[in-house]
Design an enzyme around this catalytic site. Structure first.
Site, PDB file in Angstrom:
ATOM      1  CG  ASP A  13      -0.230  -0.018   2.569  1.00  0.00           C
ATOM      2  OD1 ASP A  13       1.010  -0.169   2.602  1.00  0.00           O
ATOM      3  OD2 ASP A  13      -0.925   0.106   3.599  1.00  0.00           O
ATOM      4  CD  GLU A  14       5.496   1.039   3.145  1.00  0.00           C
ATOM      5  OE1 GLU A  14       6.457   1.788   2.921  1.00  0.00           O
ATOM      6  OE2 GLU A  14       5.497   0.158   4.019  1.00  0.00           O
TER       7      GLU A  14
ATOM      8  CE1 TYR B 295       9.391  -2.456  -0.260  1.00  0.00           C
ATOM      9  CE2 TYR B 295       7.939  -1.011   0.995  1.00  0.00           C
ATOM     10  CZ  TYR B 295       8.192  -2.232   0.392  1.00  0.00           C
ATOM     11  OH  TYR B 295       7.238  -3.230   0.429  1.00  0.00           O
TER      12      TYR B 295
ATOM     13  CE  LYS C 191       6.812  -4.434  -3.810  1.00  0.00           C
ATOM     14  NZ  LYS C 191       7.144  -5.858  -4.128  1.00  0.00           N
TER      15      LYS C 191
END
Ligand code: NAD
Ligand code: TYD
Length: 361
Positions: free
Chosen positions: A137-138, A162, A166
């Site tokens: 969800d980040e 990160y 993603k």
């Protein structure tokens, strides 16, 4: 002909090993487990299935095209589930290179080999095949206190190396579906917790430090919010998406469990006070506020209505039941914790906490 076999990448890590163990335990078919065994990958997580003929381990990098090609040609899998990634935000701040290499370049190389394999299949087998990409969800960025939870339609606004890496991998997966027709599925899940969680992340770190009599480091003032899901519920959601998900779609996965970091640490201390009381005082006495993470996202929250309504998935654990199970698992697996926290882990503690004024190593 396609076999009943699936390929899991990153299956020696936290979520991947929970997924592989459950898949073999439920007798759902054979798993080829491809993992590079970075610091986060641990064969001990797979000890219970090491002799099981339905689990085959391959030590390789997702970016190693020769290894991936050979594996696909040998095993003719019906699906590939990509869990492999560098996954820790703080490590991505200290050293983003590995995140770009694995999460972006590695996923790209994997997709290229999967595309070649898939394009050579007969049409009916092409239709059955799935590439399921496990994401976070980040990628959606950070929410304000009153913003609605992340839906699949939210724009991508990643804030850390990160989450940016993603997000890039999610975009590649989307493009391979849109351009080449590769039958992809993407899942974006909230923060997981549970067995085999590497003690660099908040929950296992706090349990481990509490029991070792060390400080419990809370970044900033502890008001940041995460949405927690028990890892086995994440795995059951992935199984549902693989079985019933609509090709090309993305599914948000979460358990409607928003908590501040302070709430989480208090809960862990209170459970430990009951399960393993100290001679004097409470584990809360070890809590320490330390320098904040740069660019620290304030709040994540998942709106899981799509997967609930379209696929009928629901989590089994509440935060209260899942977190107690987790604490008990760590209390019962002291030897596992001792082994994974030796060696490289000590260097990491120095790097991440020394500058915050805490000596955790
Ligand atoms: P983890 O760091 O515990 O495990 C990652 C695994 O991938 C390790 O076994 C590692 O050896 C392997 N790996 C790393 N680079 C590799 C490479 N180049 N080739 C092959 N294997 C490689 O991660 P995790 O917490 O289990 O997360 C798994 C996936 O789920 C990741 O894609 C992550 O982004 C996603 N995710 C994690 C969370 C969470 O809370 N942990 C939440 C949502 C999504
Ligand atoms: P983490 O487990 O690293 O997951 P993520 O950053 O992917 O959400 O961190 C969860 C939350 O806990 C996050 O807001 C950062 C915070 N945190 C601490 O307060 N102290 C720590 O030592 C760590 C590792 C994290």
């Amino acid at each position: 002909m396609l076999t009943e076999t699936i390929v899991v990448t990153g299956g020696a890590g936290f979520i991947g090993s929970n997924f592989v163990n459950a898949w073999v335990r439920h007798k759902l078919g054979t798993v080829i487990n491809l993992d590079k065994l970075t610091y986060a990958g641990n064969m001990e997580n797979l000890a219970g299935i090491s002799q099981n003929p339905h689990h085959i381990f391959v030590h390789a990098d997702i970016g190693d095209r020769v290894a991936v090609k050979a594996l696909l040609e040998t095993h003719r899998p019906r699906a590939i589930l990509n869990f492999a990634a560098e996954s820790h935000v703080d490590r991505s701040i200290h050293g983003p290179d590995a995140f770009i290499q694995t999460n972006v370049v590695g996923t790209f190389n994997l997709l290229e080999e999967v595309r070649a394999y898939w394009q050579a299949l007969p049409v009916d087998e092409q239709q059955q095949f799935r590439f399921l990409h496990v994401s976070t969800d980040e990628v959606y960025g950070s929410l304000g206190p009153n913003d609605p939870a992340f839906k699949e339609t939210n724009t991508y606004q990643p804030n850390s190396p990160y989450s940016a890496s993603k997000a890039a991998s999610d975009h590649l997966v989307r493009a391979y579906h849109h351009t080449y027709g590769l039958p992809t599925l993407t899942t974006n899940c909230s923060n997981n917790y549970g067995p085999y969680h590497f003690p660099e992340k908040l929950i296992p770190l706090v349990i481990h430090n509490a029991l070792s009599g060390k400080p419990l480091p809370i970044y900033g003032n502890g008001s940041n919010i995460r949405d927690w899901l028990y890892v086995e519920d994440h795995c059951s959601a992935i199984r549902e998406v693989l079985a019933k998900g609509k090709v090309g779609e993305t599914y948000n996965i979460g358990g409607w469990n928003e908590k501040t970091n302070l709430d989480v640490v208090h809960t862990l201390c209170d459970i430990l006070d009951q399960e393993r009381p100290k001679a004097q005082g409470s584990y809360r006495d070890q809590m320490t506020f330390v320098k904040d993470r740069p660019g620290h996202d304030a709040r994540y929250a998942i709106d899981a209505s799509k997967i609930e309504q379209e696929l009928g998935w629901k989590p089994e654990e509440t935060f209260e039941t899942g977190i107690r199970k987790t604490v008990r698992w760590y209390l019962e697996h002291h030897a596992w914790v001792a082994r994974v926290t030796s060696g490289e882990y000590q260097h990491w503690l120095n790097k991440n906490y020394h500058e915050r004024g805490e000596e955790l190593a």
